[in-house]
Design a protein around this motif. Structure first.
Motif: not given
Lengths: 307, 768
Positions: B620-625, B363-366, B403-404
């Motif tokens: 961006x951090x949450x991957x909500x493109x 979720x944090x992009x890591x 997650x992915x």
């Protein structure tokens, strides 16, 4: 052998004395006093259950009053108020007191279908002039107004629980409606036995809320209850016992009554000295009536049986 | 009345009326008489006093030596013909209370008697336990055929249901009664707790209620020291029931009473404190729940009375932080949970926490850390013994989709298939969870048609059942429609969801949540702004009643957006307040969007740009493109209005890259080969995880399925990865090592490469 709860097996010829206590019951039936509840206390084995059966017998055959006899100890394996009430309803229905709303609701409940249940409830609330409050109180699952506006909920465990409560309310409404017109007697044996929750329902919902608090005025419902420590229990529960006629202990049988009792149970073959000892034990309350009769019965069967 | 036998008569005076214990003497006398006539009768009188009710078959079970049918029938007839045997309303018999008491007193008078009595009670408990197990089967079957019965014989359904319910409850209560008699605070309590929790897990709360009542009836009159502890347990389970009835205040009232007692057993105190936390979570009072769970953690600080569940409490704490959108705190709690699970060698907990940590990192992009933790979790899941492996593997598969799935549509398909196979035969909630995360992943990657198909299948499976889950599916569909830009249809669904929540007499939370979703969808449509306000105001009242500040803040943003759209910018600013509500609580998205657009409308363009950058960082951090692309497009516009052309061009370039990525994701298509491969993989993972009569054959079959998967689609490394574990199950470490190294090669270039390579070098996968 005694039969199932009720008096089908009750043999009045085998029942001795208790005239004083029976008279007090009949005074209650006259409705001339504020007493609506006859409460009988005594130790186990001294004839309370037999006395209650006699009262049921009197209602059935002498007075023709609808009566139900409920042995509370038999609810130990299902401590459920609705089971108890169903038993009362069955007996009173057989005696001519109808419980159409209860029957209908309880039947619909078992279908586990909210729509069917609420439809029945609507009819009952309308018919009984909204006396079943559960049909209207906001927040309940079966709230009719919400049903009309948003539809029936699915059947859940909570729905089932609330439906049971509504069945109980329907029973009470119909019971007291019927008791406005006619005398009805409900007899509870073994109050104080292990089935505490049905017992609590009897003492709190039926007796305290509906009779002692006089929420239902002018009714002709008589409650009889018996238990080992009932008097003490009632005194701790109620400061005002105006509704109660308390029998703290059943009267002591006279020697001739004891002899009659043994005779009535076909135990006349008992050796006289043995009979004397049992009589003495009973009079001194050293051996209970039930214990003495049991001993005598087995003694006669064993010792006096034809060789 | 003398018959000349008086001289043989025992001294009744001495034996009973003068006895120190007349009851025991009465019983002894009775047995003595009966023995003279028939020893079997004497035995029947004794054993019949032990159960609360009996019939001939039960007594036959209790007599010491098996008599002939004739002998038994004769003695039984004599028994039930005695005045102390009464017939119950259910047709069975019972001994008169006075005589029963006498018999039980006599048993209790000697060591031998006590031992005999305990043995009889044990036999009765086992007998009723068997009856109860059979009744459970019947009850399950009745539920299956209930609808059919209603069609063919509606009149008989009530009686049949009542009989089934009684057959279920009565033996359960009797079995419990006899276990309580034998050992109230030991096996009796253990059995009660197991039974209660079994029916609680099945949501059969009526059975729980009756069981609790009857158990209390049995223990209330105990006079030894254990009664206080048992009473505390009684209160504890009353809290369970109050929670089942959704009566949180009542639950906390009882809990307060219990926790106020100074001498409560630590285990009960701890578990009760846990219930308080859970009651607040149920009501979504997360901030209070957090305070309460800290109390529970403090109770575990020194001498944890329940170390095996310690990890779970930290996991729960992490869940609360997640609900409050506090990612850092969530991660900290998860690490504590992981440590606690490891310290008790709880591999299930360890795998679950690694999987959760992986999700947080994702979720944090890591993604690199997320990948490493996911592989560690999967390694545990694949090496756990069955059946524990099944649940853990299913949870991890769900987490992998979560997650992915948004960045790797191929992984969403693969792990969705695994999760589907692993949750087969499970409950409906597991099914909805699996499909829900999959739909979210499909939505995030713009595969709208497939997402609709999945939801159609879920709805078809529900029919008209499963109200709670139906509501969740409506919510997924509304979110999907919103993502597609079909806002009005989303609004309709949100309205339906409100209706459904009200129809189900749902909790305040469910109604408030549905209203808030509806308001949020409506605020974006010009002619539904009044509706948005109505829903928002109703929701706000409910959130306020629940003390849920987050809910209040969400609807306040709706109010602000409506004001903005109506050109009432002052009103919008007033509703927004000075800054984003509840910092780091996940509410900023809508707040920043409305705040930026309000600022732009009043030409505070720099302020608007600041808000937009803040919003982008969150997205961006949450991957909500998709949402990020929308925000970037608006940011470009605002920057141009502000005359910051170069900056606008930079953002536009980044937007272009983002669009390329989104386009690439949108082009993803599932093909037959990969679908076939995933099916083989799903079957194999199930064979490795669920109980089998022939585990070696299951492992061999898994190897073959995974070989077929690789043949169908040689690219992905996951099939080889799983096959390595199938070989490990067979004890073939050589093949396992070879295959995992192959998996590591195939994984090159992905975030999973390094962790798989590390695994391949461990001793588990080497022959030495």
């Amino acid at each position: 052998m005694n039969g199932p709860a009720g008096v089908s097996d009750f043999d009045p010829d085998r029942f001795i004395d208790r005239e004083v206590e029976a008279k007090r019951f009949e005074v209650l039936l006259g409705l001339a006093t504020p007493h609506r509840i006859l409460a009988v206390s005594d130790d186990s084995g001294w004839g309370k259950s037999a006395f209650l059966k006699k009262l049921k017998f009197l209602c059935d055959f002498d007075h023709r009053i609808p009566a139900a006899l409920i042995p509370l100890e038999e609810f130990d394996d299902c401590p459920d108020e609705l089971e108890l009430v169903s038993d009362v309803v069955d007996q009173l229905t057989e005696a001519g007191v109808p419980f159409p709303s209860f029957h209908k609701l309880n039947r619909q409940r078992s279908f586990h279908d909210s729509g069917i249940f609420v439809d029945s409830l609507r009819g009952i609330v309308n018919a009984s002039n909204a006396s079943i409050s559960g049909g209207q109180v906001a927040g309940t699952i079966f709230n009719i107004e919400r049903y009309d506006s948003v539809g029936a909920p699915d059947w859940t465990d909570e729905a089932n629980r609330q439906a049971k409560q509504l069945c109980l309310e329907a029973f009470l409404t119909e019971l007291f409606t019927a008791a406005q017109q006619r005398k009805i007697v409900i007899i509870f044996d073994n109050v104080g036995s292990v089935a505490r929750q049905p017992q609590r329902w009897v003492l709190k919902t039926l007796v305290t809320d509906r009779i002692v608090a006089e929420r239902v005025a002018g009714h002709k419902l008589i409650i009889v209850m018996a238990g080992e420590k009932l008097e003490r229990q009632l005194r701790s529960l109620f400061s005002d016992l105006a509704c109660f006629d308390l029998i703290p202990v059943l009267g002591v049988l006279r020697p001739e009554h004891i002899d009659q009792l043994f005779e009535a149970h076909n135990l006349e073959g008992l050796p006289s000295d043995y009979l004397a000892l049992l009589r003495h034990g009973i009079l001194a309350r050293e051996v209970s009536l039930a214990g003495a009769l049991t001993l005598a019965d087995v003694y006669c069967k064993v010792r006096l049986k034809p060789k | 009345m003398s018959n000349g036998q008086g001289e043989q008569m025992p001294g009744l005076q001495d034996s009973i009326t003068d006895a120190a214990d007349p009851q025991a003497a009465l019983a002894a006398e009775l047995i003595k008489y009966a023995s003279e006539a028939n020893p079997l009768l004497a035995e029947l009188i004794q054993v019949a006093a032990v159960p609360r009710k009996f019939d001939d078959s039960l007594l036959r079970l209790l007599v010491g030596r098996p008599p002939s049918d004739k002998e038994f029938s004769s003695a039984f007839s004599t028994l039930i013909d005695t005045p102390f045997v009464l017939r119950r309303r259910d047709g069975r018999y019972r001994i008169h209370a006075e005589i029963r008491r006498a018999m039980l007193t006599q048993f209790a008078a000697t060591d031998v008697g006590r031992e005999t009595l305990a043995g009889l009670n044990r036999r009765l408990a086992d007998y009723y336990q068997d009856e109860h197990e059979q009744a459970r089967t019947v009850s399950y079957q009745f539920d299956v055929v209930d609808a059919l019965l209603r069609q063919v014989s509606a009149d008989r359904v009530p009686a049949m249901r009542s009989a089934v319910e009684n057959q279920l409850v009565m033996p359960l209560i009797e079995a419990q009664h006899h276990r309580t008699v034998i050992d109230p605070a030991g096996t009796g309590l253990d059995h009660f707790r197991r039974s209660f929790e079994l029916y609680e897990s099945e949501r059969q709360f009526e059975v729980c209620l009756l069981l609790l009542r009857s158990w209390w009836n049995d223990i209330e009159d105990l006079t030894d020291d254990t009664v206080n502890v048992l009473y505390d347990w009684y209160l504890h389970y009353q809290i369970h029931l109050a929670l089942a009835q959704k009566d949180g205040p009542r639950a906390r009232e009882i809990a307060d009473e219990l926790l106020a007692k100074p001498d409560v057993e630590p285990r009960i105190r701890l578990m009760t404190q846990g219930l308080v936390t859970r009651s607040l979570i149920t009501e979504c009072r997360f901030a209070e729940a957090l305070r309460e769970i800290e109390k529970e953690i403090a109770l575990r600080a020194d001498d944890d009375p329940d170390p095996t569940n310690r990890w779970f409490v930290f996991a729960l704490q992490a869940g609360i932080h997640r609900s409050l959108f506090d990612g850092d705190a969530e991660q900290a709690s998860l690490w504590l949970a992981l440590e606690a699970a490891r310290s008790t060698q709880n591999r299930v907990g360890e795998a679950a926490m690694l999987s959760e940590l992986s999700a947080v990192q994702a979720r944090q992009g890591n993604l690199v850390e997320a990948g490493a933790q996911a592989i560690q979790a999967l390694h545990i899941a694949r090496t756990l013994p069955v059946p524990a492996a099944a649940k853990v593997a299913q949870q991890i598969a769900v987490q992998m989709v979560r997650s992915f799935g948004a960045s790797e549509p191929r992984l969403a398909d693969l792990f969705h298939t695994e999760a589907t196979y692993l949750s087969r035969g499970g409950d409906i909630r597991a099914f909805v969870t699996v499909e829900g995360v999959y739909v979210t992943a499909l939505t995030d990657t713009a595969q709208f048609g497939r997402a609709h198909q999945v939801l159609d299948q879920v709805e078809a499976r529900f029919g008209d059942q499963n109200a709670a889950e139906r509501s969740t599916v409506l919510m997924y569909r509304a979110n999907l429609l919103n993502a597609e830009g079909r806002a009005r249809e989303a609004v309709d669904l949100n309205r339906r969801n409100v209706d459904e929540a009200e129809r189900q007499r749902g909790t305040k939370w469910s109604v408030a949540a549905a209203l808030t979703n509806a308001a949020t969808a409506q605020m974006r449509i010009g002619d539904l702004l009044d509706d948005a306000c109505t829903c928002a105001d109703r929701a706000r009242g409910l959130w306020l009643e629940m003390g849920n500040a987050r809910g209040v803040a969400r609807v306040d943003v709706v109010r602000a957006e409506v004001s903005r759209r109506r050109g009432n910018y002052a009103g919008a600013r007033a509703a927004l307040g000075d800054g984003p509500p509840l910092q780091s609580k996940g509410l900023e998205e809508n707040w920043y969007w409305t705040a930026a657009n309000t600022a732009a409308a009043v030409e505070s363009l720099d302020e608007a740009v600041g808000h937009m950058y803040a919003l982008l960082e969150i997205l961006n951090r949450g991957g909500q493109f998709r949402e990020a692309a929308q925000a970037k497009a608006r940011l470009v516009q605002i920057l141009m209005y502000a005359g910051r052309q170069e900056e606008a061009a930079e953002v536009a370039a980044r937007l272009s890259q983002l669009m390329d990525r989104l386009t690439a994701l949108g082009k993803y298509r599932v093909n037959d080969a990969s679908q076939l491969a995933d099916e083989h993989d799903g079957r194999a993972v199930r064979q490795l995880s669920v109980v089998s009569d022939r585990p070696r054959e299951a492992a061999r079959s898994a190897v073959e399925h995974l070989q077929d998967a690789q043949s169908a689609d040689p690219g992905p490394f996951w099939y080889a990865f799983n096959q390595a574990y199938a070989y490990l199950r067979l004890g073939d470490r050589g093949s396992a090592g070879r295959i995992i190294r192959l998996a590591a090669e195939k994984a090159a270039g992905t975030v999973f490469a390094e962790p798989i390579a590390s695994l391949a070098s461990t001793t588990e996968f080497s022959l030495q």
